[in-house]
Design a protein around this motif. Structure first.
Motif, mmCIF file in Angstrom:
data_model
loop_
_atom_site.group_PDB
_atom_site.id
_atom_site.type_symbol
_atom_site.label_atom_id
_atom_site.label_comp_id
_atom_site.label_asym_id
_atom_site.label_seq_id
_atom_site.Cartn_x
_atom_site.Cartn_y
_atom_site.Cartn_z
ATOM 1 N N ALA A 103 8.825 2.514 -7.467
ATOM 2 C CA ALA A 103 9.758 2.593 -6.335
ATOM 3 C C ALA A 103 9.351 1.609 -5.240
ATOM 4 O O ALA A 103 10.203 0.936 -4.637
ATOM 5 C CB ALA A 103 9.793 4.012 -5.791
ATOM 6 N N MET A 104 8.049 1.512 -4.975
ATOM 7 C CA MET A 104 7.555 0.594 -3.956
ATOM 8 C C MET A 104 7.908 -0.854 -4.306
ATOM 9 O O MET A 104 8.372 -1.627 -3.448
ATOM 10 C CB MET A 104 6.033 0.742 -3.834
ATOM 11 C CG MET A 104 5.426 -0.045 -2.677
ATOM 12 S SD MET A 104 3.623 0.020 -2.725
ATOM 13 C CE MET A 104 3.369 1.801 -2.745
ATOM 14 N N TYR A 107 11.590 -1.523 -3.640
ATOM 15 C CA TYR A 107 11.899 -1.754 -2.231
ATOM 16 C C TYR A 107 11.437 -3.143 -1.782
ATOM 17 O O TYR A 107 12.083 -3.798 -0.953
ATOM 18 C CB TYR A 107 11.234 -0.682 -1.365
ATOM 19 C CG TYR A 107 11.967 0.644 -1.391
ATOM 20 C CD1 TYR A 107 13.267 0.746 -0.884
ATOM 21 C CD2 TYR A 107 11.371 1.782 -1.912
ATOM 22 C CE1 TYR A 107 13.951 1.957 -0.907
ATOM 23 C CE2 TYR A 107 12.050 3.002 -1.953
ATOM 24 C CZ TYR A 107 13.336 3.080 -1.448
ATOM 25 O OH TYR A 107 14.020 4.274 -1.477
ATOM 26 N N LEU A 110 14.030 -5.581 -2.805
ATOM 27 C CA LEU A 110 15.171 -5.551 -1.883
ATOM 28 C C LEU A 110 14.829 -6.248 -0.570
ATOM 29 O O LEU A 110 15.658 -6.959 0.022
ATOM 30 C CB LEU A 110 15.582 -4.101 -1.613
ATOM 31 C CG LEU A 110 16.207 -3.334 -2.788
ATOM 32 C CD1 LEU A 110 16.439 -1.885 -2.394
ATOM 33 C CD2 LEU A 110 17.521 -3.990 -3.217
ATOM 34 N N LEU A 111 13.592 -6.048 -0.127
ATOM 35 C CA LEU A 111 13.167 -6.645 1.134
ATOM 36 C C LEU A 111 13.140 -8.168 1.056
ATOM 37 O O LEU A 111 13.361 -8.859 2.066
ATOM 38 C CB LEU A 111 11.782 -6.107 1.509
ATOM 39 C CG LEU A 111 11.283 -6.380 2.937
ATOM 40 C CD1 LEU A 111 12.266 -5.792 3.949
ATOM 41 C CD2 LEU A 111 9.903 -5.772 3.126
ATOM 42 N N LYS A 128 3.443 -8.056 -2.401
ATOM 43 C CA LYS A 128 4.063 -7.921 -3.718
ATOM 44 C C LYS A 128 3.080 -8.316 -4.822
ATOM 45 O O LYS A 128 3.025 -7.692 -5.886
ATOM 46 C CB LYS A 128 5.318 -8.787 -3.804
ATOM 47 C CG LYS A 128 6.203 -8.476 -5.000
ATOM 48 C CD LYS A 128 7.536 -9.198 -4.889
ATOM 49 C CE LYS A 128 8.477 -8.767 -6.016
ATOM 50 N NZ LYS A 128 7.950 -9.072 -7.349
#
Length: 297
Positions: A103-104, A107, A110-111, A128
């Motif tokens: 999940a991290m 996100y 998306l960021l 990342k």
């Protein structure tokens, strides 16, 4: 007087014959104990050592060894049970970690699409990258504790053409070789070499060895399949010594600390090769590391 001498000589002969018989029986008992002890050590069996001789000392020795074998069997079962419990615990932990980490990473993806400064982009790339490393480490743990455990317990053995199988595995690594600017020298025997193996397990063995070579190779890689079925992977290395070579297949051993690997690749390869009744070893000569695999005909 002569009668006495003859009698004594006869008695001496009888004593010698008796001692020779005792010695022969003791040697026979020792050989039986040696053979039985070797078999018990290499087999998971509850049978105890039995000998044919009635010599009291040899039978007592066999009884003492049986007592130690019982204790050794208890310790082995205790270790195996503990190892299974540890694998189950690590599997559960790694599975629990994978969900929030996935999940991290989502996100973060998306960021990356949002408007931000160059400095923010640089920091995001670092975060990342570290998340990807953490994800790889967790995958290694999960693979070792769950994937390999389930696979090697019930291997699916079938006839495998090593020539073709090795060629296909190497072809799949073309991009990885090209990225590291490595042009492997490949020598594969012309005659078909077939072994009864688990394809999935063999693929993982080769992938783990190639992955290790890509990490630590100085730019060269020699791969060969000999006519007697020995698969060899050789690369130049300046970081390994004799002590490190002996530890390569140990769990969690890494040549470099603080890296992006937990040192499970070669340990997994060793376990899988062993379950397929093969052998794997490593030698280092003149800074050339060679990992060899061989499976029985």
């Amino acid at each position: 007087m002569e009668i006495v001498i003859v009698s004594l000589f006869g008695i001496l002969i009888l004593i010698i014959i008796y001692l020779l018989i005792r010695l022969t029986l003791m040697r026979k008992g020792a050989d039986e104990i040696k053979q039985a002890f070797h078999e018990r050590l290499n087999q998971d069996t509850n049978t105890l050592i039995t000998i044919s001789t009635h010599d009291a000392h040899m039978r007592q020795l066999a009884a003492d060894i049986n007592t130690e074998l019982k204790q050794l069997r208890k310790l082995r079962h205790h270790y195996e049970q503990g190892d299974l419990q540890l694998k189950a615990a690590v599997t559960n932990i790694s599975h629990d970690l994978r969900t929030p980490l996935t999940a991290m990473c989502g996100y973060l993806d998306l960021l990356e699409q949002a408007e931000m400064s160059e400095e923010d982009k640089r920091m995001l790339a670092i975060i990342k990258g570290r998340c990807d490393v953490l994800k790889q480490l967790i995958e290694e743990l999960f693979t070792y504790t769950s994937g390999t455990a389930m696979l090697i317990t019930h291997p699916h053995l079938e006839a495998v053409n090593l020539n073709r199988f090795l060629e296909e595995c190497l072809a799949s690594y073309y991009a990885a070789f090209n990225k590291r600017q490595i042009t492997p020298k490949i020598t594969i025997a012309k005659q078909p070499i077939t072994r009864c193996l688990d394809k999935q397990a063999l693929s993982r063995v080769i992938e783990n060895i190639l992955g290790n070579a890509l990490k630590y190779s100085s730019g060269d890689l020699i791969i060969s399949l000999s006519e007697n079925g020995v698969i060899s992977f050789t690369n130049h290395t300046e970081t390994l010594d004799e002590v490190m070579i002996n530890q390569l297949f140990d769990r969690f051993y890494t040549v470099q600390t603080g890296g992006d690997s937990m040192g499970l690749g070669l340990s997994i390869a060793k376990e899988l090769v062993k379950q397929m009744h093969g052998t794997i070893d490593a030698v280092c000569e003149k800074q050339m590391l060679t990992i060899r695999i061989q499976f029985p005909v």
